[in-house]
Write an enzyme that holds these catalytic residues in place. Structure first.
Site, PDB file in Angstrom:
ATOM      1  CD  GLU A 154      -2.957  -1.006   0.409  1.00  0.00           C
ATOM      2  OE1 GLU A 154      -3.257  -0.003  -0.059  1.00  0.00           O
ATOM      3  OE2 GLU A 154      -3.735  -1.935   0.198  1.00  0.00           O
TER       4      GLU A 154
ATOM      5  CB  CYS B  65      -1.986   7.266   0.838  1.00  0.00           C
ATOM      6  SG  CYS B  65      -3.254   6.551   1.716  1.00  0.00           S
TER       7      CYS B  65
END
Ligand code: NAD
Length: 500
Positions: free
Chosen positions: A244, A278
């Protein structure tokens, strides 16, 4: 501070300090766990994993529900630890905890349905077999987490790995070790029998030791650059990885969009958590017909947000080294002809960066191509949605994205190369527990959340049972000419037709 969860802690020889990013004050000192300590923690976890696995789905769900209750009742204290270690406002920290709890509940409630044994049909040539598939835990999962959402992000892996039946050894970011420890201590209070969730603390070397230990998988969340190091270390033992990684998400505004809602989403998506998300909106592409009106609304809304100061809605930049990256992106864009219609390089003061909106930024500037991780937005006029999609998809990253449009939202979203896209709202897809979250390209691979997030921490186990001998023994040297002829005929009937 010692890393105590009620179980014997891995020993360590040195320590590191954690600083309040707003003031620089030391707010905690934690052990640096070396390779030996990490291996010991993983060995302990293997024993705990057997106990945890044997509890079955229902037994584990009871513990996970109790843990959820423990986190929920301690949320004020946990939010305080988040605020102290990485600087986000308390109310944002509480929102982060709330979202993490939703996912934890979903994982506990759905693990059996997604992973439990189920029958699957056999085929014409194998009709004498009963077939089942089930998803088994990997044993011990190592989770390496970032600091920007120090509860929501690692729990995306930890909750699902635990619900799938694994023990977890968690290495939180060196900026937020206290948050990781708080979560593990809460778990230990509700499941004191075995150290099913352990925390090891330290810097990159501790993470590297976890990658090279006897874990069944590494669930990594962090930057793309570190992700590559993690993959290289995991390659030594063929340890699988979930990646991720970073992003450079965009928000698209079509000509018929609700501009007030789009501006509100862009401001929140770009500036909340000081842009250290993110999935943050870092780029905005706006249809030429509504560009001026949208920009006016965006700048007005962003001008209300101030970093630092009493009651401010966004906090400091957590990592000192990130400031120079943010400064470089803004200065480089301005040097190449961009204009800061809000903020700009002069508004960076110590650890605080004021909201910055850049227009006329060249598409190959770092502010457009690299992850900035600060409260900055580039806003670009596009002639139509084809151009918007083309520019959005040009980058190396592909994590998420947002589309504001009334008529063609779904069509535009379908053309975005990313793990998830939300229409007419910012990152809704990351907050819905049944949906997978993850990226493509430089944003990584594998998924947390939803059924994919549960399967991510398992291996598929296929089992067959022959119910009666086949009248057509194909996989045996007893196969004769008659069986060959029948099989040949079946192939012609089943597959021989020419398909258009
Ligand atoms: P980072 O890559 O600096 O660190 C992440 C973790 O990796 C930390 O725990 C760190 O100690 C550890 N680490 C560092 N070097 C290591 C090594 N050699 N081996 C093993 N572990 C090592 O990232 P960060 O600054 O903590 O987090 C910010 C980044 O995370 C941003 O790029 C952001 O986009 C990304 N992120 C992604 C998601 C997502 O869901 N895709 C979510 C949150 C953050």
């Amino acid at each position: 501070m010692s890393v105590s969860t009620g179980h014997p802690a891995p020993s360590a020889v040195s320590t590191f300090d954690v600083h309040d990013p707003a003031t620089g004050a030391v707010v905690g000192t934690y052990p640096v766990h070396d390779r030996h300590a990490v291996d010991a923690a993983v060995a302990t976890a293997h024993r705990a994993a057997a106990w945890w696995r044997d509890l079955g789905f229902a037994g584990r769900a009871r513990h996970l529900d109790a843990w959820r209750g423990e986190i929920a009742s301690g949320r004020a204290e946990l939010a305080e630890v988040i605020h102290r270690e990485m600087g986000k406002p308390i109310s944002d920290a509480k929102l982060e905890i709330a979202m993490a709890l939703e996912h934890l509940r979903w994982a506990a409630r759905n693990a059996e349905k997604v992973l439990g044994r189920r029958s699957v049909p056999s085929s014409l040539l194998t009709f004498n077999h009963a077939a089942t598939v089930e998803y088994r835990p990997l044993g011990v999962v190592g989770v390496i987490g970032p600091w920007n959402y120090p509860v929501f992000t690692p729990l995306g892996s930890i909750s699902f790995a635990l619900a799938a039946g694994n023990a977890v050894v968690f290495k939180p970011s060196e900026y937020t070790p206290g948050v990781g420890l708080w979560l593990a201590q809460a778990f230990a209070r509700t499941a004191p029998a075995e150290p099913v969730l352990q925390v090891i603390t330290g810097l990159g070397d501790t993470g590297n030791a976890l990658c090279r230990s006897e874990v069944g998988k590494i669930g990594f969340t962090g930057s793309t650059a570190t992700g590559k190091l993690v993959m290289a270390a995991c390659a030594e033992n063929l340890t699988p990885v979930l990646m991720e990684c970073g992003g450079k998400d965009a928000l698209i505004v079509d000509a018929d969009a609700d501009l007030a809602a789009a501006a509100d989403a862009a401001v929140w998506g770009g500036l909340s958590n000081a842009g250290q998300t993110c999935l943050a909106v870092e780029r905005v592409y706006v249809h030429a017909d509504v560009y001026d009106e949208f920009l006016t609304k965006l700048v007005a809304a962003a001008a209300e947000i101030e970093a630092g100061g009493e009651g401010s809605r966004i906090g400091p930049i957590t990592m000192p080294k990130q400031l120079s990256i943010i400064r470089r992106h803004i200065e480089d864009a301005v040097a190449r002809g961009a204009r800061a219609v809000l903020g700009g390089p002069d508004t960076i003061d110590r650890q605080f960066v004021q909201p910055t909106i850049l227009v006329d930024v060249p598409e190959d500037a770092a502010a457009v191509t690299e992850e900035t991780f600060g409260p900055t937005l580039t806003v670009t006029r596009v002639r139509d949605m084809d151009e918007a999609v083309e520019l959005v998809n040009r980058g190396a990253y592909g994590l998420g994205g947002t589309v504001f449009a009334r008529r063609h939202g779904r069509e535009i979203a379908d053309r975005i190369r990313a793990g998830g896209t939300s229409i007419n709202a910012f990152v809704a897809h990351a907050t819905i527990p049944a949906l997978p979250l993850g990226g493509v390209g430089a944003s990584g691979f594998g998924r947390v959340h939803g059924p994919d997030g549960l399967r991510e921490f398992t291996y598929a186990k296929a089992t067959t049972r022959q119910r009666f001998p086949s009248p057509l023994p194909l996989t045996s040297f007893r196969r004769d000419h008659r069986a060959d002829a029948i099989a040949d005929l079946l192939v012609a009937i089943l597959h021989g037709r020419k398909h258009q």
